[in-house]
Motif scaffolding. Structure first.
Motif, PDB file in Angstrom:
ATOM      1  N   LYS A  12       0.383  -1.008  -0.062  1.00 51.06           N
ATOM      2  CA  LYS A  12      -0.370   0.350  -0.014  1.00 51.06           C
ATOM      3  C   LYS A  12       1.036   1.381   0.182  1.00 51.06           C
ATOM      4  O   LYS A  12       0.526   2.726  -0.305  1.00 51.06           O
ATOM      5  CB  LYS A  12      -1.025  -0.103   1.382  1.00 51.06           C
ATOM      6  N   ARG A  20      -7.832  -1.209   0.272  1.00 50.72           N
ATOM      7  CA  ARG A  20      -8.826  -2.271   1.585  1.00 50.72           C
ATOM      8  C   ARG A  20      -9.364  -2.980   0.207  1.00 50.72           C
ATOM      9  O   ARG A  20      -9.225  -4.786   1.020  1.00 50.72           O
ATOM     10  CB  ARG A  20     -10.189  -1.322   2.180  1.00 50.72           C
ATOM     11  N   THR A  75      -5.958  -5.487   0.437  1.00 48.24           N
ATOM     12  CA  THR A  75      -6.056  -5.638   1.350  1.00 48.24           C
ATOM     13  C   THR A  75      -7.007  -7.612   2.374  1.00 48.24           C
ATOM     14  O   THR A  75      -7.008  -8.137   2.488  1.00 48.24           O
ATOM     15  CB  THR A  75      -6.306  -5.092   3.469  1.00 48.24           C
ATOM     16  N   ASP A  82      -5.900 -11.508   2.078  1.00 47.35           N
ATOM     17  CA  ASP A  82      -6.111 -12.532   2.783  1.00 47.35           C
ATOM     18  C   ASP A  82      -6.724 -13.440   1.828  1.00 47.35           C
ATOM     19  O   ASP A  82      -7.011 -14.736   2.286  1.00 47.35           O
ATOM     20  CB  ASP A  82      -7.477 -11.718   3.975  1.00 47.35           C
TER      21      ASP A  82
END
Length: 166
Positions: free
Chosen positions: A144, A156, A159, A163
């Motif tokens: 980021k 976001r 992220t 994951d």
């Protein structure tokens, strides 16, 4: 938590209207639906973004849903139109990974409800983007700290994508 609020707002909006497709450029009605197509190299953990001419931002490819079009169908169409590839939804599947509600910038600011679809790419390759829409493209690491000026939800999204990857 923020994403859950967006989902709840979107569902409320969808239950209350059948006017979900943009009919008049750039903003009528507001909000309306958009499908992003995030070209990802999952092994290199990189995303391909294009320098969008009108927005002056580095964005995933994508666009507004046509009347009667489903988000996945719009994602397929946009991949062909803007990246000139047949999309492979092999990274996380065909369902959108992410949903955002964004007020756009500029004189015709409006609200986009965006479905973020993920397609497989290869960061060793160059992808030719539609020159009417983009001033070229670039691969960016998921890190980021190195991301360009982009959609306010990109960090976001990355992220959540990180994951979801093995």
């Amino acid at each position: 938590m923020l994403e859950q609020r967006h989902i709840a707002q979107t569902l409320d909006w969808l239950r209350g209207t059948d006017d979900i497709f943009r009919r008049v450029k750039p903003a009528t009605p507001s909000p309306h639906l958009v499908s992003y197509v995030a070209l990802i190299d999952p092994h290199a953990r990189a995303i391909f973004l294009g320098r969008h001419r009108k927005a002056s931002l580095w964005l995933p490819m994508g666009g507004h849903l046509e009347p009667g079009e489903r988000p996945l169908d719009a994602a397929r169409r946009e991949a062909v139109e803007e990246i000139a590839i047949e999309p492979q939804f092999t990274v996380v599947g065909e369902e959108p990974l992410f949903l955002t509600v964004t007020t756009t910038r500029g004189p015709a600011a409006h609200v986009d409800i965006s479905f973020w679809h993920v397609i497989s790419g290869n960061s060793a390759l160059e992808y030719a983007l539609d020159p009417a829409e983009f001033d070229g493209g670039h691969w960016w690491d998921f890190d980021k700290s190195t991301l360009p000026d982009s959609d306010p939800h990109l960090a976001r999204f990355l992220t959540k994508l990180g994951d979801a990857l093995p």
